[in-house]
Design a protein around this motif. Structure first.
Motif, PDB file in Angstrom:
ATOM      1  N   ALA A  62       1.022  -1.325   0.103  1.00 56.66           N
ATOM      2  CA  ALA A  62       0.032   0.257   0.093  1.00 56.66           C
ATOM      3  C   ALA A  62       1.001   1.317  -0.019  1.00 56.66           C
ATOM      4  CB  ALA A  62      -0.982  -0.041   1.328  1.00 56.66           C
ATOM      5  N   GLY A  63       0.299   2.398  -0.863  1.00 59.75           N
ATOM      6  CA  GLY A  63       1.245   3.491  -0.922  1.00 59.75           C
ATOM      7  C   GLY A  63       0.507   4.670  -0.002  1.00 59.75           C
ATOM      8  N   VAL A  64       1.381   5.498   0.545  1.00 66.17           N
ATOM      9  CA  VAL A  64       0.894   6.497   1.203  1.00 66.17           C
ATOM     10  C   VAL A  64       1.591   8.028   0.974  1.00 66.17           C
ATOM     11  CG1 VAL A  64       0.377   7.725   3.271  1.00 66.17           C
ATOM     12  CG2 VAL A  64      -0.103   5.315   3.013  1.00 66.17           C
ATOM     13  N   MET A  65       1.039   9.055   0.333  1.00 69.53           N
ATOM     14  CA  MET A  65       1.638  10.337   0.324  1.00 69.53           C
ATOM     15  C   MET A  65       0.645  11.475   0.880  1.00 69.53           C
ATOM     16  SD  MET A  65       3.523  11.681  -3.383  1.00 69.53           S
ATOM     17  CE  MET A  65       1.873  12.310  -4.136  1.00 69.53           C
ATOM     18  N   ALA A  66       1.387  11.907   1.729  1.00 65.91           N
ATOM     19  CA  ALA A  66       0.931  12.932   2.605  1.00 65.91           C
ATOM     20  C   ALA A  66       1.040  14.303   2.022  1.00 65.91           C
ATOM     21  CB  ALA A  66       1.142  13.048   3.895  1.00 65.91           C
ATOM     22  N   GLN A  67       0.228  14.994   1.410  1.00 69.07           N
ATOM     23  CA  GLN A  67       0.318  16.464   0.872  1.00 69.07           C
ATOM     24  C   GLN A  67       0.178  17.384   2.042  1.00 69.07           C
ATOM     25  OE1 GLN A  67       0.929  16.943  -2.137  1.00 69.07           O
ATOM     26  NE2 GLN A  67       0.415  15.185  -3.198  1.00 69.07           N
ATOM     27  N   GLY A  68       1.181  18.272   1.864  1.00 67.77           N
ATOM     28  CA  GLY A  68       1.359  19.401   3.063  1.00 67.77           C
ATOM     29  C   GLY A  68       2.104  19.142   4.370  1.00 67.77           C
ATOM     30  N   LEU A  69       2.711  17.835   4.321  1.00 64.02           N
ATOM     31  CA  LEU A  69       3.416  17.348   5.517  1.00 64.02           C
ATOM     32  C   LEU A  69       4.844  17.225   5.066  1.00 64.02           C
ATOM     33  CD1 LEU A  69       0.930  14.948   7.249  1.00 64.02           C
ATOM     34  CD2 LEU A  69       1.189  17.311   7.886  1.00 64.02           C
ATOM     35  N   ARG A  70       5.633  17.288   6.000  1.00 63.01           N
ATOM     36  CA  ARG A  70       7.102  17.040   6.201  1.00 63.01           C
ATOM     37  C   ARG A  70       6.963  15.436   5.933  1.00 63.01           C
ATOM     38  NH1 ARG A  70      10.050  17.639   9.941  1.00 63.01           N
ATOM     39  NH2 ARG A  70       8.258  18.534  11.534  1.00 63.01           N
ATOM     40  N   SER A  71       8.103  14.970   5.198  1.00 68.21           N
ATOM     41  CA  SER A  71       8.386  13.457   5.115  1.00 68.21           C
ATOM     42  C   SER A  71       8.110  12.733   6.348  1.00 68.21           C
ATOM     43  CB  SER A  71       9.379  13.068   4.147  1.00 68.21           C
ATOM     44  OG  SER A  71      10.614  13.663   4.724  1.00 68.21           O
ATOM     45  N   THR A  72       9.019  13.239   7.463  1.00 67.82           N
ATOM     46  CA  THR A  72       8.994  12.786   8.960  1.00 67.82           C
ATOM     47  C   THR A  72       8.074  12.759   9.500  1.00 67.82           C
ATOM     48  OG1 THR A  72      11.354  13.797   8.981  1.00 67.82           O
ATOM     49  CG2 THR A  72      10.438  12.854  10.927  1.00 67.82           C
ATOM     50  N   VAL A  73       7.206  13.698   9.441  1.00 65.49           N
ATOM     51  CA  VAL A  73       5.961  13.715  10.170  1.00 65.49           C
ATOM     52  C   VAL A  73       4.934  12.797   9.371  1.00 65.49           C
ATOM     53  CG1 VAL A  73       3.907  15.240  10.577  1.00 65.49           C
ATOM     54  CG2 VAL A  73       5.787  16.132  10.748  1.00 65.49           C
ATOM     55  N   ALA A  74       4.771  12.708   8.086  1.00 63.83           N
ATOM     56  CA  ALA A  74       4.096  11.736   7.422  1.00 63.83           C
ATOM     57  C   ALA A  74       4.489  10.363   7.760  1.00 63.83           C
ATOM     58  CB  ALA A  74       4.267  11.866   5.745  1.00 63.83           C
ATOM     59  N   ALA A  75       5.713  10.048   7.926  1.00 63.04           N
ATOM     60  CA  ALA A  75       5.952   8.672   8.334  1.00 63.04           C
ATOM     61  C   ALA A  75       5.495   8.335   9.698  1.00 63.04           C
ATOM     62  CB  ALA A  75       7.611   8.571   7.969  1.00 63.04           C
ATOM     63  N   SER A  76       5.931   9.597  10.445  1.00 58.40           N
ATOM     64  CA  SER A  76       5.556   9.297  12.125  1.00 58.40           C
ATOM     65  C   SER A  76       3.993   8.851  12.024  1.00 58.40           C
ATOM     66  CB  SER A  76       6.081  10.421  12.770  1.00 58.40           C
ATOM     67  OG  SER A  76       7.504  10.564  12.804  1.00 58.40           O
ATOM     68  N   TRP A  77       3.310   9.607  11.525  1.00 58.23           N
ATOM     69  CA  TRP A  77       1.828   9.488  11.508  1.00 58.23           C
ATOM     70  C   TRP A  77       1.467   7.988  10.933  1.00 58.23           C
ATOM     71  CZ3 TRP A  77      -1.032  14.738  10.381  1.00 58.23           C
ATOM     72  CH2 TRP A  77      -0.618  15.675  11.326  1.00 58.23           C
ATOM     73  N   THR A  78       2.114   7.770   9.855  1.00 58.55           N
ATOM     74  CA  THR A  78       1.851   6.156   9.237  1.00 58.55           C
ATOM     75  C   THR A  78       2.082   5.325  10.181  1.00 58.55           C
ATOM     76  OG1 THR A  78       2.263   7.362   6.929  1.00 58.55           O
ATOM     77  CG2 THR A  78       2.310   4.831   7.376  1.00 58.55           C
ATOM     78  N   MET A  79       3.225   5.393  10.927  1.00 58.79           N
ATOM     79  CA  MET A  79       3.625   4.280  11.877  1.00 58.79           C
ATOM     80  C   MET A  79       2.804   4.204  13.106  1.00 58.79           C
ATOM     81  SD  MET A  79       7.980   4.779  12.049  1.00 58.79           S
ATOM     82  CE  MET A  79       8.090   3.614  13.520  1.00 58.79           C
ATOM     83  N   ALA A  80       2.244   5.478  13.667  1.00 64.10           N
ATOM     84  CA  ALA A  80       1.311   5.532  14.896  1.00 64.10           C
ATOM     85  C   ALA A  80       0.001   4.782  14.245  1.00 64.10           C
ATOM     86  CB  ALA A  80       1.133   7.047  14.990  1.00 64.10           C
ATOM     87  N   THR A  81      -0.358   5.140  13.072  1.00 64.41           N
ATOM     88  CA  THR A  81      -1.533   4.199  12.465  1.00 64.41           C
ATOM     89  C   THR A  81      -1.539   2.708  12.521  1.00 64.41           C
ATOM     90  OG1 THR A  81      -2.052   6.327  11.095  1.00 64.41           O
ATOM     91  CG2 THR A  81      -3.114   4.160  10.667  1.00 64.41           C
ATOM     92  N   LEU A  82      -0.285   2.283  12.077  1.00 64.03           N
ATOM     93  CA  LEU A  82      -0.044   0.941  12.105  1.00 64.03           C
ATOM     94  C   LEU A  82      -0.008   0.237  13.490  1.00 64.03           C
ATOM     95  CD1 LEU A  82       2.620   0.759   9.143  1.00 64.03           C
ATOM     96  CD2 LEU A  82       0.212   0.326   9.021  1.00 64.03           C
ATOM     97  N   LEU A  83       0.799   0.784  14.091  1.00 64.90           N
ATOM     98  CA  LEU A  83       0.992   0.312  15.529  1.00 64.90           C
ATOM     99  C   LEU A  83      -0.289   0.548  16.364  1.00 64.90           C
ATOM    100  CD1 LEU A  83       4.498   2.245  16.504  1.00 64.90           C
ATOM    101  CD2 LEU A  83       4.167  -0.187  16.352  1.00 64.90           C
ATOM    102  N   GLN A  84      -1.162   1.320  16.370  1.00 66.75           N
ATOM    103  CA  GLN A  84      -2.228   1.477  17.085  1.00 66.75           C
ATOM    104  C   GLN A  84      -3.454   0.565  16.499  1.00 66.75           C
ATOM    105  OE1 GLN A  84      -3.134   2.962  19.905  1.00 66.75           O
ATOM    106  NE2 GLN A  84      -5.304   2.141  19.797  1.00 66.75           N
ATOM    107  N   SER A  85      -3.513   0.386  15.186  1.00 64.47           N
ATOM    108  CA  SER A  85      -4.543  -0.243  14.676  1.00 64.47           C
ATOM    109  C   SER A  85      -4.270  -1.840  15.083  1.00 64.47           C
ATOM    110  CB  SER A  85      -4.589  -0.099  13.186  1.00 64.47           C
ATOM    111  OG  SER A  85      -3.509  -0.342  12.524  1.00 64.47           O
ATOM    112  N   SER A  86      -3.037  -2.459  14.776  1.00 59.63           N
ATOM    113  CA  SER A  86      -2.596  -3.672  15.072  1.00 59.63           C
ATOM    114  C   SER A  86      -2.890  -3.994  16.527  1.00 59.63           C
ATOM    115  CB  SER A  86      -1.188  -3.919  14.798  1.00 59.63           C
ATOM    116  OG  SER A  86      -0.334  -3.172  15.804  1.00 59.63           O
ATOM    117  N   TYR A  87      -2.839  -3.049  17.552  1.00 59.77           N
ATOM    118  CA  TYR A  87      -3.022  -3.367  18.854  1.00 59.77           C
ATOM    119  C   TYR A  87      -4.532  -3.187  19.132  1.00 59.77           C
ATOM    120  CZ  TYR A  87      -3.159  -2.438  23.821  1.00 59.77           C
ATOM    121  OH  TYR A  87      -3.591  -2.437  25.254  1.00 59.77           O
TER     122      TYR A  87
END
Length: 403
Positions: free
Chosen positions: A62-87
């Motif tokens: 799956a691909g994610v590209m966040a408009q208007g966000l820095r790449s580090t912030v986008a990666a951090s939010w993506t990781m937060a989504t995956l960690l929280q959803s799996s839990y």
């Protein structure tokens, strides 16, 4: 095992290969064959067939590209989504025991140590804070005291120990590793069947690297999930995002041929002398460290060893259009032989390598040494350190000072 004078066969396996015949000739100096050979159809080569019915041994991209966000912030939010959803899925009973174990550990792949360091810092503050936003209910918030295991060059935890920690299955009494920030060191040798979840922060430079890295998940009984986080400010990331489906449906066809150039001048300058010393020391009866000063190319045993080395090097370039490389190898080898012979005659106490008890001139000098004392060649000890620092001078300022 070699029998009746036949050389041993070398068998290797890989999922990412292009231009194999030339590469094997450059490395081994011998012909090669790809097995199994291509059949009439890509999914059926007679020896193997594409398994389309087993969905367990597979990966979903799956691909994610966040408009208007820095790449580090986008990666951090993506990781937060995956960690929280799996839990949450595990807590609500939506995952089996094997699925909970596989999706508990998130592997976060990065293309550089700088990006990895930013994500490691984010796991302490930004990612836990964002997980609370994604939590559907307060009791379902994932614990933010992450167990983090970094995989990179010169990491605190060596790779063998890291493999043991990653292989530990998850249980409520002893949770598994939560987050694994890593670089391309995970691409080779880290085969952990229980891993099933990965986030790729930016498209790797090579398709082969992307395939090898993402193949670390989904190797067991649970299918893998790979989420690629792209930066909208990078044209290459945007291109891969826009052609995401087409690229992933046939990304093996995008594998780039690896450049193998043992006959290039920089490769010869950095490695030829080490091969010469190794062959002479172990093939001509001069094994003792102090026997380096007994080198005489006119001795039959030494001359035969040098001749075998030269022939082996020339076997890597046997094409009609490769006369320049063959001439370069022969002339440089003769140059190294002449240098060593000169030192053996003129330098007293010459050794192969440095001995802590005796400070004498030696042939193999550490590459990071500042100077050579009397004799020897700078010698690499790691393929990870092939670059030398250089001093740059601002020509404009220099000219201004002299005017």
């Amino acid at each position: 095992m070699a029998t009746h004078g036949k050389p041993p066969k070398v068998i290797a396996s890989t999922a990412t290969i292009r231009n194999a015949s030339v590469q094997c000739r450059r490395i081994y100096g011998r012909p090669s064959a790809v097995f199994p050979s291509p059949g009439l159809r890509a999914e059926d080569s007679f020896f193997s067939k594409l398994d389309t019915g087993n969905k367990q041994r597979s990966r979903l991209y799956a691909g994610v590209m966040a408009q208007g966000l820095r790449s580090t912030v986008a990666a951090s939010w993506t990781m937060a989504t995956l960690l929280q959803s799996s839990y949450e899925l595990a807590e609500k009973g939506g995952l089996s025991i094997d699925e909970t174990d596989s999706y508990w550990t998130l592997v976060a792949y990065h293309n550089s140590k700088r990006e990895l360091g930013r994500i490691v810092n984010a796991t302490r503050d930004e990612i836990p804070t964002r997980m609370k936003v994604y939590a559907s209910d307060e009791p379902l918030e994932r614990p933010s005291n992450f167990d983090i295991l970094e995989l990179k060059a010169h990491a605190e935890t060596p790779v063998p120990r890291a493999r043991q920690l990653l292989a530990r299955r998850h249980s409520p009494e002893q949770p598994a590793i939560d987050v694994v920030p890593c670089t391309n060191i995970i691409s080779v040798g880290v085969d952990i069947d229980r891993l099933g979840l990965m986030m790729v922060n930016g498209q790797p430079k090579l398709s082969a690297e992307y395939i090898q890295a993402t193949s670390r998940v989904g190797r067991g009984v649970v299918p893998g999930l790979v989420v690629a986080s792209y930066s909208p400010s990078k044209p290459r990331d945007r291109s891969h995002y826009e052609a995401f489906r087409d690229y992933h449906e046939r990304f093996y066809s995008f594998v780039e041929p690896t450049s193998v150039t043992p006959g290039a001048l920089p490769a010869i300058e950095r490695g030829l002398h080490a091969a010469l010393v190794t062959v002479v020391r172990h093939g001509a009866g001069l094994k003792r460290n102090s026997a380096a000063n007994q080198f005489d190319p006119s001795r039959p045993s030494i001359a035969a060893a040098i001749k075998r080395l030269e022939q082996r090097l020339l076997d890597a370039y046997d094409g009609e259009q490769e006369a320049e490389e063959r001439e370069r190898i022969s002339s440089k080898l003769a140059e190294k032989v002449a240098e060593w012979a000169g030192w053996a005659r003129s330098v007293e106490g010459l050794q192969y390598c440095f001995a802590s008890q005796q400070r004498r001139p030696h042939l193999l000098v550490r590459y990071d040494n500042k100077k050579i004392d009397g004799a020897g060649w700078f010698t690499l000890q790691s393929m990870r350190h092939v670059d030398k620092e250089i001093i740059l001078e601002d020509v404009g300022i220099a000219q201004a000072k002299h005017s």
